[in-house]
Design a protein around this motif. Structure first.
Motif, mmCIF file in Angstrom:
data_model
loop_
_atom_site.group_PDB
_atom_site.id
_atom_site.type_symbol
_atom_site.label_atom_id
_atom_site.label_comp_id
_atom_site.label_asym_id
_atom_site.label_seq_id
_atom_site.Cartn_x
_atom_site.Cartn_y
_atom_site.Cartn_z
ATOM 1 N N UNK A 47 29.894 24.162 -22.584
ATOM 2 C CA UNK A 47 30.880 23.662 -22.634
ATOM 3 C C UNK A 47 30.723 23.408 -20.888
ATOM 4 N N UNK A 48 30.570 23.930 -20.281
ATOM 5 C CA UNK A 48 29.750 23.531 -18.447
ATOM 6 C C UNK A 48 29.390 22.102 -18.169
ATOM 7 N N UNK A 49 28.618 22.168 -19.512
ATOM 8 C CA UNK A 49 27.986 20.671 -19.183
ATOM 9 C C UNK A 49 28.970 19.630 -19.749
ATOM 10 N N UNK A 50 29.853 19.520 -20.574
ATOM 11 C CA UNK A 50 30.816 18.768 -21.013
ATOM 12 C C UNK A 50 31.473 18.138 -19.812
ATOM 13 N N UNK A 51 32.048 18.953 -19.751
ATOM 14 C CA UNK A 51 33.042 18.852 -17.300
ATOM 15 C C UNK A 51 32.372 18.915 -16.637
ATOM 16 N N UNK A 52 31.133 18.425 -16.721
ATOM 17 C CA UNK A 52 30.161 17.808 -15.712
ATOM 18 C C UNK A 52 30.829 17.559 -14.313
ATOM 19 N N UNK A 58 36.252 23.851 -12.765
ATOM 20 C CA UNK A 58 36.452 24.043 -14.381
ATOM 21 C C UNK A 58 34.607 24.397 -14.947
ATOM 22 N N UNK A 59 34.080 23.117 -14.737
ATOM 23 C CA UNK A 59 32.568 22.958 -15.348
ATOM 24 C C UNK A 59 31.590 24.482 -14.724
ATOM 25 N N UNK A 60 32.107 24.258 -13.032
ATOM 26 C CA UNK A 60 31.693 25.275 -12.207
ATOM 27 C C UNK A 60 31.476 27.075 -13.104
ATOM 28 N N UNK A 61 32.630 27.417 -13.105
ATOM 29 C CA UNK A 61 33.654 28.280 -13.338
ATOM 30 C C UNK A 61 33.484 28.758 -15.195
ATOM 31 N N UNK A 62 32.575 27.985 -15.940
ATOM 32 C CA UNK A 62 32.303 28.547 -17.086
ATOM 33 C C UNK A 62 31.021 28.597 -17.037
ATOM 34 N N UNK A 63 30.459 28.001 -15.777
ATOM 35 C CA UNK A 63 28.357 28.074 -15.882
ATOM 36 C C UNK A 63 28.797 29.636 -15.409
ATOM 37 N N UNK A 74 20.080 39.890 -19.640
ATOM 38 C CA UNK A 74 19.507 40.674 -19.371
ATOM 39 C C UNK A 74 18.085 38.279 -19.874
ATOM 40 N N UNK A 75 19.157 37.463 -20.403
ATOM 41 C CA UNK A 75 18.517 36.380 -20.433
ATOM 42 C C UNK A 75 18.233 36.057 -19.717
ATOM 43 N N UNK A 76 16.567 36.068 -18.903
ATOM 44 C CA UNK A 76 16.585 34.949 -17.688
ATOM 45 C C UNK A 76 17.320 34.010 -18.015
ATOM 46 N N UNK A 77 16.347 33.648 -19.588
ATOM 47 C CA UNK A 77 16.372 31.570 -19.286
ATOM 48 C C UNK A 77 17.179 30.935 -18.883
ATOM 49 N N UNK A 78 18.635 32.014 -19.971
ATOM 50 C CA UNK A 78 19.694 31.480 -19.482
ATOM 51 C C UNK A 78 20.295 31.330 -18.209
ATOM 52 N N UNK A 79 19.890 32.086 -17.957
ATOM 53 C CA UNK A 79 20.151 32.630 -16.057
ATOM 54 C C UNK A 79 20.165 31.462 -15.452
ATOM 55 N N UNK A 80 19.077 31.196 -15.539
ATOM 56 C CA UNK A 80 18.455 29.741 -15.355
ATOM 57 C C UNK A 80 18.895 29.081 -15.648
ATOM 58 N N UNK A 81 19.287 28.365 -17.030
ATOM 59 C CA UNK A 81 19.962 27.570 -17.491
ATOM 60 C C UNK A 81 21.424 27.457 -16.809
ATOM 61 N N UNK A 82 21.957 28.541 -16.669
ATOM 62 C CA UNK A 82 23.691 29.014 -15.352
ATOM 63 C C UNK A 82 23.543 28.092 -14.222
ATOM 64 N N UNK A 83 22.454 28.794 -13.482
ATOM 65 C CA UNK A 83 22.314 28.547 -12.207
ATOM 66 C C UNK A 83 21.865 26.256 -12.099
ATOM 67 N N UNK A 84 21.787 26.368 -13.145
ATOM 68 C CA UNK A 84 20.905 24.699 -13.052
ATOM 69 C C UNK A 84 22.327 23.964 -13.121
ATOM 70 N N UNK A 85 23.197 24.646 -13.936
ATOM 71 C CA UNK A 85 24.703 24.288 -13.991
ATOM 72 C C UNK A 85 25.377 24.491 -12.634
#
Length: 113
Positions: A47-52, A58-63, A74-85
């Motif tokens: 959702x964040x990516x689609x609204x970026x 709003x995209x930042x709020x989702x991220x 403790x989903x480190x890979x998704x933590x990195x993805x969220x930080x990138x978003x």
């Protein structure tokens, strides 16, 4: 007379594209609401990516919500993805120093992984 047909076609295309994007966002929002755990984080990131670019705040709020859940789960890979978003949303608004800070944090986690 033919330029009118082109204009009508262009207006139709723009309207259809906007309708399609709204439908996609609605589907993603339903996915977020129906998901838990890792799946919810992934849905928030989508959702964040689609609204970026259309709505960076709003995209930042989702991220940020995805980041909180990723840290908690403790989903480190998704933590990195969220930080990138989050970084990308700052970049979309011209906040390059904030973007770089978040993207460097994402890179550090990815290197660690």
């Amino acid at each position: 007379m033919t330029w009118h047909k082109g204009l009508i076609g262009l207006l139709f295309l723009v309207s259809f594209t906007a309708w399609s994007q709204n439908r996609d966002l609605d589907s993603l929002k339903r996915w977020v609401n129906a998901s838990t755990g890792r799946g919810r984080v992934v849905a928030l990131l989508e959702l964040s990516w689609e609204e970026r670019f259309a709505n960076a705040d709003t995209a930042r709020d989702h991220a940020l919500a995805a980041l909180a859940l990723a840290v908690k789960g403790r989903y480190r890979d998704l933590e990195a993805e969220a930080l990138n978003h989050i970084g990308v949303t700052h970049e979309a608004q011209g906040n390059y120093s904030e973007a770089l800070a978040y993207e460097q944090k994402a890179l550090a986690i990815r290197r660690e992984l």
